[in-house]
Design an enzyme around this catalytic site. Structure first.
Site, short mmCIF file in Angstrom:
data_model
loop_
_atom_site.label_atom_id
_atom_site.label_comp_id
_atom_site.label_asym_id
_atom_site.label_seq_id
_atom_site.Cartn_x
_atom_site.Cartn_y
_atom_site.Cartn_z
N GLU A 131 37.51 15.55 104.48
CA GLU A 131 36.20 15.77 104.70
C GLU A 131 35.72 17.06 105.67
O GLU A 131 35.02 16.65 106.42
CB GLU A 131 35.31 14.53 105.28
CG GLU A 131 35.67 13.20 104.81
CD GLU A 131 34.89 12.09 105.16
OE1 GLU A 131 34.25 12.03 106.20
OE2 GLU A 131 35.07 10.99 104.45
N GLU B 179 39.48 6.64 97.15
CA GLU B 179 38.92 5.68 97.99
C GLU B 179 37.58 4.93 97.00
O GLU B 179 36.38 4.46 97.39
CB GLU B 179 38.22 6.14 99.04
CG GLU B 179 39.10 6.71 99.93
CD GLU B 179 38.46 7.32 101.51
OE1 GLU B 179 37.47 6.87 101.63
OE2 GLU B 179 39.49 8.41 101.84
C1 XIL Z 1 36.24 3.51 106.69
C2 XIL Z 1 36.99 2.27 107.06
O1 XIL Z 1 37.00 1.52 105.80
C3 XIL Z 1 36.34 1.48 107.83
O2 XIL Z 1 36.92 0.19 108.32
C4 XIL Z 1 35.96 2.31 109.39
O3 XIL Z 1 35.44 1.35 110.06
C5 XIL Z 1 35.47 3.55 108.94
O4 XIL Z 1 36.33 4.45 108.10
N1 XIL Z 1 36.01 7.97 104.08
C6 XIL Z 1 37.26 7.83 104.34
C7 XIL Z 1 37.61 6.57 105.00
O5 XIL Z 1 38.05 8.63 104.22
O6 XIL Z 1 38.82 6.65 106.12
C8 XIL Z 1 36.74 5.60 105.45
O7 XIL Z 1 37.12 4.50 105.85
C9 XIL Z 1 35.57 5.57 104.55
C10 XIL Z 1 34.99 6.86 104.16
#
Ligand code: XIL
Length: 374
Positions: free
Chosen positions: A159, A264
């Protein structure tokens, strides 16, 4: 009489064929896509440590890749200066080894879930460029080095881009400058030359941010930086980005000579008032029961909408099998998903393929069906 026997024989044959087709039809995600790409799930601490037996059973039956939902983030693995805690991370990697899962590392450089001390000296003053680079290199060498040959793919930078495609003004950018990205990739490559190194982000299906990501990949490649994969997070809303936009984004990144990871994947059916698609983990909205409309269950129509959406997406993914490193869901079952607590805590969401009881949902069936596409 003869006709009757013939009809009987014919229907017996049809029944036998149907039964054998059913026996042959893949019933697991990893089987359905075995000639296409690994199917992954992000796993949480309970699944890593073995205390979620149901989740682990689904993982072993259905998936052949894992990502650590939080276990390898800086704040977890390196909470204090000079202090690493590899307890959970080691278990995560051991699980991947034991079950021969394509094992992903997530993530080395991010502006979230990184402790504040990383950017400061022991007097609390901001570090300079060289000191932060040294700290970053030490972290990457330690973590990537520890799992060399066991983690096949690393999200090196997560990101780094704003929605308009410019670089996000993170502490990394402010202190080091834009080449923090190149440096991070170089350090990771140094630590494990065989690891597939990834730039990972959300909303890179949309024009401005996609242009920023494409420019970044081109710049890295031109500088001889070994970027192998672009991760499209794909935290999706019910109607956006569309399957067509996923299709176009995969095509655009693959044309740069990298693989694409759908890294994701989930579909957020709950309202996100005032916001388009985003995965900004710092976003917080006020509690409001009206924003939790499916607390008692999901109406058939909404269930079907998610199933149809997943079908369209997996038809696109199947078509792009040669371009995809993997397709990873951000969780195993609906109850595990971060989308129950983001950006409002305690909602009831339905983003994945397994329900709160670990049973397959209609979306599971459509995803299996989409494997036959093409
Ligand atoms: C999220 C997790 O799922 C949560 O448990 C945590 O509290 C915050 O992060 N983008 C990403 C992930 O790259 O690492 C994130 O994961 C969701 C958004």
């Amino acid at each position: 009489m003869l006709t009757k026997t013939l009809i009987f024989a014919q229907s017996a044959l049809i029944a036998a064929l149907a039964a054998s087709a059913a026996a042959q039809a893949p019933t697991t995600l990893k089987d359905a896509y075995k000639n296409d790409f690994p199917i992954g799930a992000a796993i949480n601490a309970a699944q890593i440590s073995g205390s979620d037996a149901r989740g682990d059973a689904i993982l072993k039956e259905q998936f052949n890749s894992i990502s650590p939902e939080n276990a390898l983030k800086w704040e977890r693995i390196h909470p204090q200066p000079g202090k690493y805690d590899f307890t959970l991370a080691d278990q995560y990697v051991a699980l991947g080894q034991e079950f021969h899962l394509f094992t992903v590392g997530h993530c080395l450089v991010w502006h979230n879930q990184v402790p504040g001390w990383v950017f400061r000296d022991d007097k609390g003053n901001l570090l300079g460029r060289e000191a932060l680079l040294a700290r970053l290199r030490e972290h990457i060498q330690t973590v990537v080095g520890r799992y060399k040959g066991k983690i096949q793919s690393w999200d090196v930078v997560n990101e780094a881009l704003n929605d308009d495609g410019t670089l996000r003004p993170s502490m990394w950018l402010k202190i080091i400058g834009p080449d923090y990205i190149e440096k991070a990739f170089a350090y990771a490559h140094e630590a494990d030359p065989a690891a597939q190194l990834t730039y990972n982000d959300y909303n890179i299906e949309f024009a401005a941010k996609q242009a920023g990501a494409i420019a970044l990949v081109k710049k890295l490649k031109a500088g001889g930086i070994p970027i192998a994969v672009v991760g499209i997070q794909a935290h999706l809303q019910p109607d956006s980005p569309t399957a067509e936009q996923e299709d176009a984004a995969i095509t655009a990144f693959a044309a740069l000579g990298v693989k694409v990871a759908i890294s994701e994947l989930d579909i957020n059916i709950l309202p996100l008032p005032g916001h388009g698609p985003t995965a900004d983990v710092t976003l917080k909205l006020a509690q409001d029961p009206a924003l939790n409309p499916y607390a008692k269950g999901l109406p058939e129509e909404a269930q079907q909408k998610i199933a149809d959406r997943y079908q369209a997406l997996f038809q696109v993914f199947a078509k792009h099998r040669a371009d995809l490193q993997r397709v990873t869901f951000w969780g195993i079952s609906d109850g595990d998903s971060w989308l129950n607590d983001w950006p409002i805590a305690g909602r009831t969401n339905y983003p994945l393929l397994f329900d709160r009881n670990g049973k397959t949902k209609p979306a599971f069936d459509t995803v299996i069906r989409a494997a036959a596409y093409n």
